[in-house]
Design a protein around this motif. Structure first.
Motif, PDB file in Angstrom:
ATOM      1  N   LEU A   1       0.861  -0.972  -0.031  1.00 40.20           N
ATOM      2  CA  LEU A   1      -0.042  -0.200  -0.326  1.00 40.20           C
ATOM      3  C   LEU A   1       1.012   1.182  -0.161  1.00 40.20           C
ATOM      4  O   LEU A   1       0.450   1.987  -0.662  1.00 40.20           O
ATOM      5  CB  LEU A   1      -0.908  -0.428   1.124  1.00 40.20           C
ATOM      6  CG  LEU A   1      -2.025  -1.214   1.125  1.00 40.20           C
ATOM      7  CD1 LEU A   1      -2.550  -0.893   2.354  1.00 40.20           C
ATOM      8  CD2 LEU A   1      -3.201  -0.559   0.227  1.00 40.20           C
ATOM      9  N   PHE A   2       2.257   1.414   0.900  1.00 38.41           N
ATOM     10  CA  PHE A   2       3.319   2.616   1.240  1.00 38.41           C
ATOM     11  C   PHE A   2       3.428   2.917  -0.170  1.00 38.41           C
ATOM     12  O   PHE A   2       3.311   4.034  -1.214  1.00 38.41           O
ATOM     13  CB  PHE A   2       3.641   2.018   2.321  1.00 38.41           C
ATOM     14  CG  PHE A   2       4.810   3.295   2.179  1.00 38.41           C
ATOM     15  CD1 PHE A   2       4.826   3.897   2.679  1.00 38.41           C
ATOM     16  CD2 PHE A   2       6.291   3.379   1.243  1.00 38.41           C
ATOM     17  CE1 PHE A   2       5.178   5.018   2.791  1.00 38.41           C
ATOM     18  CE2 PHE A   2       7.225   4.412   1.571  1.00 38.41           C
ATOM     19  CZ  PHE A   2       7.096   4.718   2.536  1.00 38.41           C
TER      20      PHE A   2
ATOM     21  N   LEU B   1       2.184   1.617  -3.886  1.00 38.31           N
ATOM     22  CA  LEU B   1       1.949   1.934  -4.545  1.00 38.31           C
ATOM     23  C   LEU B   1       0.846   3.707  -4.714  1.00 38.31           C
ATOM     24  O   LEU B   1       1.121   4.102  -5.249  1.00 38.31           O
ATOM     25  CB  LEU B   1       0.423   1.182  -4.320  1.00 38.31           C
ATOM     26  CG  LEU B   1      -0.131  -0.184  -4.750  1.00 38.31           C
ATOM     27  CD1 LEU B   1      -1.341  -0.298  -4.216  1.00 38.31           C
ATOM     28  CD2 LEU B   1      -0.380   0.058  -6.533  1.00 38.31           C
ATOM     29  N   GLY B   2       0.844   3.779  -2.783  1.00 38.04           N
ATOM     30  CA  GLY B   2       0.873   5.737  -3.170  1.00 38.04           C
ATOM     31  C   GLY B   2       1.919   6.469  -3.125  1.00 38.04           C
ATOM     32  O   GLY B   2       1.969   7.597  -4.523  1.00 38.04           O
ATOM     33  N   LEU B   3       3.147   5.758  -3.269  1.00 38.07           N
ATOM     34  CA  LEU B   3       4.230   6.106  -3.673  1.00 38.07           C
ATOM     35  C   LEU B   3       4.656   6.253  -5.511  1.00 38.07           C
ATOM     36  O   LEU B   3       4.718   7.413  -5.754  1.00 38.07           O
ATOM     37  CB  LEU B   3       5.858   5.311  -3.238  1.00 38.07           C
ATOM     38  CG  LEU B   3       5.797   6.197  -1.378  1.00 38.07           C
ATOM     39  CD1 LEU B   3       7.393   5.218  -1.276  1.00 38.07           C
ATOM     40  CD2 LEU B   3       6.199   7.698  -0.903  1.00 38.07           C
ATOM     41  N   VAL B   4       4.080   5.167  -5.647  1.00 35.29           N
ATOM     42  CA  VAL B   4       3.641   5.264  -7.160  1.00 35.29           C
ATOM     43  C   VAL B   4       3.494   5.990  -7.486  1.00 35.29           C
ATOM     44  O   VAL B   4       3.125   6.723  -8.956  1.00 35.29           O
ATOM     45  CB  VAL B   4       3.991   4.415  -7.701  1.00 35.29           C
ATOM     46  CG1 VAL B   4       2.949   3.444  -7.577  1.00 35.29           C
ATOM     47  CG2 VAL B   4       5.027   4.053  -9.266  1.00 35.29           C
ATOM     48  N   HIS B   5       2.150   6.301  -6.782  1.00 36.15           N
ATOM     49  CA  HIS B   5       1.050   7.545  -7.611  1.00 36.15           C
ATOM     50  C   HIS B   5       1.378   8.689  -7.328  1.00 36.15           C
ATOM     51  O   HIS B   5       0.998  10.468  -8.267  1.00 36.15           O
ATOM     52  CB  HIS B   5      -0.465   7.483  -7.199  1.00 36.15           C
ATOM     53  CG  HIS B   5      -0.627   6.478  -7.710  1.00 36.15           C
ATOM     54  ND1 HIS B   5      -0.860   4.686  -6.899  1.00 36.15           N
ATOM     55  CD2 HIS B   5      -1.475   5.772  -8.708  1.00 36.15           C
ATOM     56  CE1 HIS B   5      -1.624   4.196  -7.848  1.00 36.15           C
ATOM     57  NE2 HIS B   5      -2.057   4.378  -8.428  1.00 36.15           N
ATOM     58  N   LEU B   6       2.606   8.914  -6.424  1.00 30.86           N
ATOM     59  CA  LEU B   6       2.576  10.484  -5.955  1.00 30.86           C
ATOM     60  C   LEU B   6       3.621  10.884  -7.309  1.00 30.86           C
ATOM     61  O   LEU B   6       3.807  12.592  -7.471  1.00 30.86           O
ATOM     62  CB  LEU B   6       3.744  10.979  -4.683  1.00 30.86           C
ATOM     63  CG  LEU B   6       2.076  11.029  -3.520  1.00 30.86           C
ATOM     64  CD1 LEU B   6       2.624  11.339  -2.341  1.00 30.86           C
ATOM     65  CD2 LEU B   6       1.539  12.368  -3.913  1.00 30.86           C
ATOM     66  N   ASP B   7       4.715  10.038  -7.263  1.00 29.92           N
ATOM     67  CA  ASP B   7       5.844  10.772  -7.676  1.00 29.92           C
ATOM     68  C   ASP B   7       6.443   9.504  -9.312  1.00 29.92           C
ATOM     69  O   ASP B   7       7.087  10.065  -9.664  1.00 29.92           O
ATOM     70  CB  ASP B   7       7.215   9.647  -7.121  1.00 29.92           C
ATOM     71  CG  ASP B   7       7.985   8.836  -6.602  1.00 29.92           C
ATOM     72  OD1 ASP B   7       8.574   8.124  -6.086  1.00 29.92           O
ATOM     73  OD2 ASP B   7       6.920   7.942  -7.381  1.00 29.92           O
ATOM     74  N   GLY B   8       5.029   8.700  -9.770  1.00 32.64           N
ATOM     75  CA  GLY B   8       5.098   8.315 -11.572  1.00 32.64           C
ATOM     76  C   GLY B   8       4.417   9.208 -11.783  1.00 32.64           C
ATOM     77  O   GLY B   8       3.458  10.050 -11.389  1.00 32.64           O
ATOM     78  N   GLU B   9       4.838   8.897 -13.403  1.00 31.01           N
ATOM     79  CA  GLU B   9       4.340   9.629 -14.420  1.00 31.01           C
ATOM     80  C   GLU B   9       2.838   8.669 -14.757  1.00 31.01           C
ATOM     81  O   GLU B   9       4.135   7.805 -15.228  1.00 31.01           O
ATOM     82  CB  GLU B   9       5.054  10.390 -15.142  1.00 31.01           C
ATOM     83  CG  GLU B   9       6.221  11.335 -15.331  1.00 31.01           C
ATOM     84  CD  GLU B   9       6.678  12.365 -16.246  1.00 31.01           C
ATOM     85  OE1 GLU B   9       6.979  11.220 -17.211  1.00 31.01           O
ATOM     86  OE2 GLU B   9       7.691  12.747 -15.409  1.00 31.01           O
ATOM     87  N   LEU B  10       1.573   7.939 -14.622  1.00 31.11           N
ATOM     88  CA  LEU B  10       1.243   7.431 -14.990  1.00 31.11           C
ATOM     89  C   LEU B  10       0.180   7.657 -16.083  1.00 31.11           C
ATOM     90  O   LEU B  10      -0.628   8.192 -15.373  1.00 31.11           O
ATOM     91  CB  LEU B  10       0.483   6.838 -13.830  1.00 31.11           C
ATOM     92  CG  LEU B  10       2.327   6.475 -13.291  1.00 31.11           C
ATOM     93  CD1 LEU B  10       1.081   5.530 -11.395  1.00 31.11           C
ATOM     94  CD2 LEU B  10       2.706   4.736 -13.255  1.00 31.11           C
ATOM     95  N   PRO B  11       0.760   7.459 -17.274  1.00 26.59           N
ATOM     96  CA  PRO B  11      -0.741   8.093 -18.609  1.00 26.59           C
ATOM     97  C   PRO B  11      -1.584   7.008 -18.499  1.00 26.59           C
ATOM     98  O   PRO B  11      -1.112   5.744 -18.309  1.00 26.59           O
ATOM     99  CB  PRO B  11       0.038   8.087 -19.542  1.00 26.59           C
ATOM    100  CG  PRO B  11       1.676   7.459 -19.764  1.00 26.59           C
ATOM    101  CD  PRO B  11       1.466   7.831 -18.210  1.00 26.59           C
TER     102      PRO B  11
END
Length: 109
Positions: A69-70, A72-82
């Motif tokens: 969960l942690f 998942l949260g991080l990748v949404h914050l620092d990731g560019e997810l088209p």
């Protein structure tokens, strides 16, 4: 391969870590730590969609995993997810963090 991948992550050699951890996941697809570590390697290599896929798989393997969960949260914050907008990513990260808080509160009991 998982331990080698972790050592390579520590040295920030993300391409080599990805290679080792992909082998670890291929050998043990249900190994939670290998999935999380591979996600971390992808995130370090800025391959955010691949990192997200590994974290989602880790979450499927262990619904109560605070680490999944942690991350998942991080990748949404620092990731560019088209094709997600920055606001959509923030909302998804907040949702993951709420689940994380619930998961952690259950483990304290």
């Amino acid at each position: 391969q998982n331990n080698l991948g972790v050592m390579l992550l520590e040295t920030q050699d993300y391409p080599a870590a990805v290679g080792a951890l992909e082998k670890a996941v291929a050998a043990a697809p249900d190994m939670l730590s290998a999935r999380l570590n591979l996600g971390n390697a992808y995130r370090g290599a800025r391959e955010y969609p691949r990192a997200l896929a590994q974290y989602e798989k880790a979450h499927e393997l262990s619904r109560g995993s605070a680490d999944a969960l942690f991350n998942l949260g991080l990748v949404h914050l620092d990731g560019e997810l088209p094709p997600l907008s920055a606001m959509d990513r923030l909302q998804k990260a907040r949702k993951c963090m709420r689940y994380l808080q619930r998961s952690l509160s259950r483990t304290k009991r």
